[in-house]
Design a protein around this motif. Sequence first.
Motif, PDB file in Angstrom:
ATOM      1  N   GLU A   1       0.901  -1.757  -0.506  1.00 57.70           N
ATOM      2  CA  GLU A   1       0.501   0.038   0.273  1.00 57.70           C
ATOM      3  C   GLU A   1       0.893   1.012   0.271  1.00 57.70           C
ATOM      4  N   VAL A   2       2.126   1.169   0.663  1.00 58.88           N
ATOM      5  CA  VAL A   2       2.650   2.533   0.686  1.00 58.88           C
ATOM      6  C   VAL A   2       3.676   2.209   1.120  1.00 58.88           C
ATOM      7  N   HIS A   3       5.305   2.978   0.280  1.00 53.77           N
ATOM      8  CA  HIS A   3       6.381   3.242   0.269  1.00 53.77           C
ATOM      9  C   HIS A   3       7.838   3.027   0.883  1.00 53.77           C
ATOM     10  N   VAL A   4       8.282   2.525   1.309  1.00 51.76           N
ATOM     11  CA  VAL A   4       9.089   2.638   2.164  1.00 51.76           C
ATOM     12  C   VAL A   4      10.278   3.955   2.469  1.00 51.76           C
ATOM     13  N   LEU A   5      10.194   4.859   3.924  1.00 46.96           N
ATOM     14  CA  LEU A   5      10.788   5.788   4.289  1.00 46.96           C
ATOM     15  C   LEU A   5      12.099   5.177   5.111  1.00 46.96           C
ATOM     16  N   ARG A   6      13.063   6.517   4.578  1.00 48.85           N
ATOM     17  CA  ARG A   6      14.376   6.077   5.283  1.00 48.85           C
ATOM     18  C   ARG A   6      15.068   7.142   5.808  1.00 48.85           C
ATOM     19  N   GLY A   7      15.861   7.078   7.439  1.00 56.60           N
ATOM     20  CA  GLY A   7      16.791   8.655   8.073  1.00 56.60           C
ATOM     21  C   GLY A   7      16.018   9.216   8.840  1.00 56.60           C
ATOM     22  N   GLY A   8      15.254   9.033   8.989  1.00 53.91           N
ATOM     23  CA  GLY A   8      14.141  10.083   9.712  1.00 53.91           C
ATOM     24  C   GLY A   8      13.791  11.602  10.222  1.00 53.91           C
TER      25      GLY A   8
END
Length: 283
Positions: free
Chosen positions: A243-250
């Motif tokens: 459903e959604v994609h990944v976010l990284r790093g803050g």
Amino acid sequence: MRVALVLVLITILATTSILAQQKATDTKKLTWTNGIGMEFRLIQPGSMRVGRVELECPDPPDTRDVDEKERWTQEDFENCQRLANRHSRPGFMVIVEEPYYIGKHEVTQGQWEKVMGSNPSFFQGDKIEGESGQHPVENVTWSQAQAFIKKLNSLDSTAEYRLPTEFEWEYAARAGNRELLSWGETRESAWIQDTNKGGTRPVGQMKPNAWGLYDMLGNVWEWVADYYNNKTFPDTVPPESGEVHVLRGGSFISDVANATYFYHAGGPGNGYDVGFRIVREVK
């Protein structure tokens, strides 16, 4: 007939040699700058252990200089060890087989404007600290990031750009580091809650990692190519759909504990603290 076949073979061998020479030349160039000023750093192949968590308890007896009532008992140590064993995990090895270039910085508002002709950002760079266009672009969805990349590819026929995979992002962010950064190191390299002034910051202002990459932690969350698996850590094989994609790093509103390259999150996030950086293929 034999002469023609020989000529074909010579042509094939010559082409192969040229391609091999081009790749060798490409991988000797540690940095790359394209026509709109986007700088890239070469990342060589290697390996890393992903998702490893090692939790440890101090050995008894508790000799801290505290009130005796606050000192740990043998039962406290045993409970701690039981919880540590329950939540520790070995992780898994990931091999990055091919070299790639990754953005030295997050994509800036100025670069976005040159390609897309607009600026969707909430924290407009020209209104903060006089740094016109140097703040990371934010308030962009994964699809908008892909639209930027598609247009950049159409404008620059000499290269092929894309979002990094989740493992490529983590490998570059860790820069050979096997452990979590200390709180002090995180504060030096990440624009987060402990250091921020309530908004994004021009890229490249904090300390770079060991491979010369800036803001891998903090400033804005970064989109990557993979779908989110609804877990704290990635799987050995990223899901093919979701459903959604990944976010990284803050981002600049993350605390020290969450500004790390070990964990991942799912978009869309807050919007105003979500951006991206891109990969340039080695050709």
